[in-house]
Design a protein around this motif. Structure first.
Motif, mmCIF file in Angstrom:
data_model
loop_
_atom_site.group_PDB
_atom_site.id
_atom_site.type_symbol
_atom_site.label_atom_id
_atom_site.label_comp_id
_atom_site.label_asym_id
_atom_site.label_seq_id
_atom_site.Cartn_x
_atom_site.Cartn_y
_atom_site.Cartn_z
ATOM 1 N N THR A 136 -4.943 -26.797 -31.483
ATOM 2 C CA THR A 136 -4.918 -28.171 -30.933
ATOM 3 C C THR A 136 -5.003 -28.098 -29.404
ATOM 4 O OG1 THR A 136 -2.502 -28.257 -30.741
ATOM 5 C CG2 THR A 136 -3.438 -29.060 -32.810
ATOM 6 N N GLY A 137 -5.112 -29.260 -28.789
ATOM 7 C CA GLY A 137 -4.979 -29.387 -27.344
ATOM 8 C C GLY A 137 -5.935 -28.517 -26.530
ATOM 9 N N ILE A 138 -5.382 -27.869 -25.527
ATOM 10 C CA ILE A 138 -6.179 -27.077 -24.578
ATOM 11 C C ILE A 138 -6.902 -25.935 -25.290
ATOM 12 C CG2 ILE A 138 -5.974 -25.516 -22.599
ATOM 13 C CD1 ILE A 138 -3.587 -27.370 -21.666
ATOM 14 N N GLY A 139 -6.198 -25.266 -26.204
ATOM 15 C CA GLY A 139 -6.809 -24.147 -26.922
ATOM 16 C C GLY A 139 -7.990 -24.586 -27.760
ATOM 17 N N LEU A 140 -7.845 -25.719 -28.435
ATOM 18 C CA LEU A 140 -8.927 -26.228 -29.284
ATOM 19 C C LEU A 140 -10.143 -26.615 -28.426
ATOM 20 C CD1 LEU A 140 -10.146 -27.219 -31.949
ATOM 21 C CD2 LEU A 140 -8.839 -29.331 -31.684
ATOM 22 N N GLU A 141 -9.914 -27.297 -27.311
ATOM 23 C CA GLU A 141 -11.041 -27.688 -26.452
ATOM 24 C C GLU A 141 -11.712 -26.453 -25.842
ATOM 25 O OE1 GLU A 141 -11.302 -31.119 -27.709
ATOM 26 O OE2 GLU A 141 -12.685 -30.536 -26.109
ATOM 27 N N THR A 142 -10.899 -25.427 -25.575
ATOM 28 C CA THR A 142 -11.472 -24.176 -25.051
ATOM 29 C C THR A 142 -12.354 -23.535 -26.116
ATOM 30 O OG1 THR A 142 -9.542 -23.888 -23.636
ATOM 31 C CG2 THR A 142 -10.906 -21.948 -24.007
ATOM 32 N N ALA A 143 -11.873 -23.535 -27.350
ATOM 33 C CA ALA A 143 -12.677 -22.980 -28.452
ATOM 34 C C ALA A 143 -14.008 -23.726 -28.559
ATOM 35 C CB ALA A 143 -11.899 -23.071 -29.759
ATOM 36 N N ARG A 144 -13.939 -25.052 -28.399
ATOM 37 C CA ARG A 144 -15.160 -25.874 -28.487
ATOM 38 C C ARG A 144 -16.164 -25.478 -27.393
ATOM 39 N NH1 ARG A 144 -14.560 -30.390 -31.121
ATOM 40 N NH2 ARG A 144 -12.492 -30.875 -30.306
ATOM 41 N N LEU A 145 -15.647 -25.314 -26.189
ATOM 42 C CA LEU A 145 -16.511 -24.976 -25.053
ATOM 43 C C LEU A 145 -17.089 -23.567 -25.197
ATOM 44 C CD1 LEU A 145 -17.087 -26.874 -22.748
ATOM 45 C CD2 LEU A 145 -15.265 -25.794 -21.418
ATOM 46 N N LEU A 146 -16.257 -22.633 -25.627
ATOM 47 C CA LEU A 146 -16.713 -21.244 -25.735
ATOM 48 C C LEU A 146 -17.738 -21.065 -26.847
ATOM 49 C CD1 LEU A 146 -13.470 -19.121 -25.084
ATOM 50 C CD2 LEU A 146 -15.019 -20.194 -23.457
ATOM 51 N N THR A 147 -17.530 -21.736 -27.982
ATOM 52 C CA THR A 147 -18.546 -21.633 -29.050
ATOM 53 C C THR A 147 -19.841 -22.285 -28.575
ATOM 54 O OG1 THR A 147 -17.637 -23.600 -30.113
ATOM 55 C CG2 THR A 147 -16.987 -21.481 -31.045
ATOM 56 N N GLY A 148 -19.720 -23.355 -27.793
ATOM 57 C CA GLY A 148 -20.910 -24.009 -27.232
ATOM 58 C C GLY A 148 -21.692 -23.097 -26.295
ATOM 59 N N GLU A 149 -20.990 -22.113 -25.726
ATOM 60 C CA GLU A 149 -21.635 -21.137 -24.834
ATOM 61 C C GLU A 149 -22.080 -19.892 -25.604
ATOM 62 O OE1 GLU A 149 -22.452 -21.240 -21.671
ATOM 63 O OE2 GLU A 149 -21.466 -23.089 -21.018
ATOM 64 N N GLY A 150 -21.972 -19.958 -26.932
ATOM 65 C CA GLY A 150 -22.506 -18.867 -27.759
ATOM 66 C C GLY A 150 -21.486 -17.853 -28.234
ATOM 67 N N ALA A 151 -20.198 -18.027 -27.848
ATOM 68 C CA ALA A 151 -19.191 -17.033 -28.228
ATOM 69 C C ALA A 151 -18.772 -17.188 -29.690
ATOM 70 C CB ALA A 151 -17.959 -17.164 -27.340
ATOM 71 N N GLN B 97 -13.681 -28.901 -37.469
ATOM 72 C CA GLN B 97 -14.360 -29.731 -36.456
ATOM 73 C C GLN B 97 -15.118 -28.922 -35.398
ATOM 74 O OE1 GLN B 97 -12.042 -31.389 -33.143
ATOM 75 N NE2 GLN B 97 -10.333 -31.454 -34.582
ATOM 76 N N LEU B 98 -14.925 -27.597 -35.387
ATOM 77 C CA LEU B 98 -15.647 -26.783 -34.402
ATOM 78 C C LEU B 98 -17.000 -26.376 -34.977
ATOM 79 C CD1 LEU B 98 -12.730 -24.507 -33.175
ATOM 80 C CD2 LEU B 98 -13.945 -26.213 -31.798
ATOM 81 N N GLU B 99 -18.011 -26.454 -34.130
ATOM 82 C CA GLU B 99 -19.308 -25.965 -34.581
ATOM 83 C C GLU B 99 -19.428 -24.525 -34.116
ATOM 84 O OE1 GLU B 99 -22.253 -28.648 -33.118
ATOM 85 O OE2 GLU B 99 -21.296 -30.311 -34.172
ATOM 86 N N GLY B 100 -20.080 -23.697 -34.896
ATOM 87 C CA GLY B 100 -20.243 -22.304 -34.477
ATOM 88 C C GLY B 100 -19.276 -21.394 -35.201
ATOM 89 N N PRO B 101 -19.421 -20.094 -34.911
ATOM 90 C CA PRO B 101 -18.639 -19.097 -35.645
ATOM 91 C C PRO B 101 -17.186 -19.044 -35.176
ATOM 92 C CG PRO B 101 -20.125 -18.044 -34.072
ATOM 93 C CD PRO B 101 -20.326 -19.508 -33.921
ATOM 94 N N VAL B 102 -16.280 -19.540 -36.048
ATOM 95 C CA VAL B 102 -14.854 -19.562 -35.715
ATOM 96 C C VAL B 102 -14.067 -18.997 -36.882
ATOM 97 C CG1 VAL B 102 -12.863 -21.030 -35.169
ATOM 98 C CG2 VAL B 102 -15.118 -21.626 -34.283
ATOM 99 N N THR B 103 -13.146 -18.077 -36.598
ATOM 100 C CA THR B 103 -12.214 -17.616 -37.620
ATOM 101 C C THR B 103 -10.808 -17.963 -37.141
ATOM 102 O OG1 THR B 103 -12.148 -15.445 -36.589
ATOM 103 C CG2 THR B 103 -13.625 -15.693 -38.463
ATOM 104 N N SER B 104 -9.856 -17.980 -38.075
ATOM 105 C CA SER B 104 -8.494 -18.334 -37.672
ATOM 106 C C SER B 104 -7.474 -17.426 -38.350
ATOM 107 C CB SER B 104 -8.212 -19.794 -38.018
ATOM 108 O OG SER B 104 -8.110 -19.952 -39.414
ATOM 109 N N HIS B 105 -6.353 -17.238 -37.674
ATOM 110 C CA HIS B 105 -5.233 -16.458 -38.208
ATOM 111 C C HIS B 105 -3.960 -17.249 -37.974
ATOM 112 C CE1 HIS B 105 -7.034 -12.282 -38.634
ATOM 113 N NE2 HIS B 105 -8.011 -12.967 -38.057
#
Ligand SMILES: NC(=O)c1ccc[n+]([C@@H]2O[C@H](COP(=O)([O-])OP(=O)(O)OC[C@H]3O[C@@H](n4cnc5c(N)ncnc54)[C@H](OP(=O)(O)O)[C@@H]3O)[C@@H](O)[C@H]2O)c1
Length: 239
Positions: free
Chosen positions: A15-30, A48-56
């Protein structure tokens, strides 16, 4: 696509800052791995994130769980630390030893353990970014506990940048940001607090998670920046 082929780990990314950071980083190809305690929040974030995301899902306060996570996650390029399970808020003379200790348990030690266990797998041209807090940059009554926790982390940015080089270590220091961090506060009170905070800073508003995510992206991608504390607080630290 400045992060194509790169892998980022965000401790506290659901959530919050971490989630928005994930959104931005996947948008940059990470490729991004996000963590948090709640599997439900992680699932909602991943959806809700587009791109390759895994979670733990694990509690970052548990040392063994942090160690196990980094053993599992393998090599990566960028580490962002945003988790926090609560601070010691209140007048100094009303706070007791357990309040201060829990503030450190909830943020300082998990950040330090993540660096200790994660640096082995961090790329030589990689980075670590601490999300600290403006309470450590500006004196505010009732915030000594939060100031101490974040201040301890900020004090480590320089020494770590020297010791872990060429990996880069930086911190962003957010002011008041409208995120789920504040959801424990009654909605009316929260809005009053946001309005008051906005009236106290030069930019005249509270921050968004996207404001801080942009600051983190800068620290990750600018390879000439290390040992730096980036105030992203609407001007809080100069008031
Ligand atoms: N919002 C502000 O006004 C503000 C201001 C200054 C600094 N900050 C700092 O910014 C950082 C991010 O805050 P935010 O506003 O984005 O808050 P947030 O929306 O509440 O996000 C916190 C994230 O950390 C995770 N988390 C919390 N405790 C955890 C634990 N024990 N183990 C693992 N994950 C945990 C949460 O997921 P789970 O709950 O599922 O674990 C969530 O993913 C924090 O370090 C906070 O101190 C925030």
């Amino acid at each position: 696509m400045r992060l194509q082929g790169k892998k980022a780990v965000i401790i506290g990314g659901s959530t919050g800052i971490g989630l928005e950071t994930a959104r931005l980083l996947t948008g940059e190809g990470a490729t991004v791995t996000i963590t948090g305690r709640s599997p439900e929040k992680l699932e909602a974030a991943t959806r809700q994130l587009e791109g390759p995301v895994t979670s733990h899902a694990f509690d970052g306060r548990e040392v063994k769980a942090m160690q196990h996570f980094f053993a599992e996650v393998g090599s990566f390029d960028h580490l962002v630390l945003t988790m926090n399970s609560g601070g010691a808020v209140g007048a100094f003379l009303e706070l007791e030893d357990p309040h201060f200790r829990s503030a450190f348990e909830n943020k300082f030690w998990p950040f330090i353990n993540a660096v200790r266990f994660g640096e082995k797998n961090l790329a030589p041209d990689g980075s670590i970014t601490f999300v600290a807090g403006a309470a450590a940059r500006k004196a505010v009554k009732g915030m000594s506990g939060i100031a101490a926790t974040n201040g301890a982390l900020l004090a480590m940015v320089g020494p770590l940048a020297l010791e872990l080089a060429p990996r880069r270590i930086n911190a962003v220091s957010p002011g008041v940001i409208d995120t789920p961090y504040w959801h424990g506060v009654d909605e009316t009170k929260r809005q009053e607090m946001f309005d008051f905070s906005a009236s106290q800073v030069p930019v005249g508003r509270v921050g968004t998670a996207a404001d801080i995510a942009q600051a983190i992206l800068y620290l990750i991608t600018n390879t000439f920046t290390t040992g730096t504390i980036l105030d992203c607080d609407g001007g809080t630290h100069i008031t």
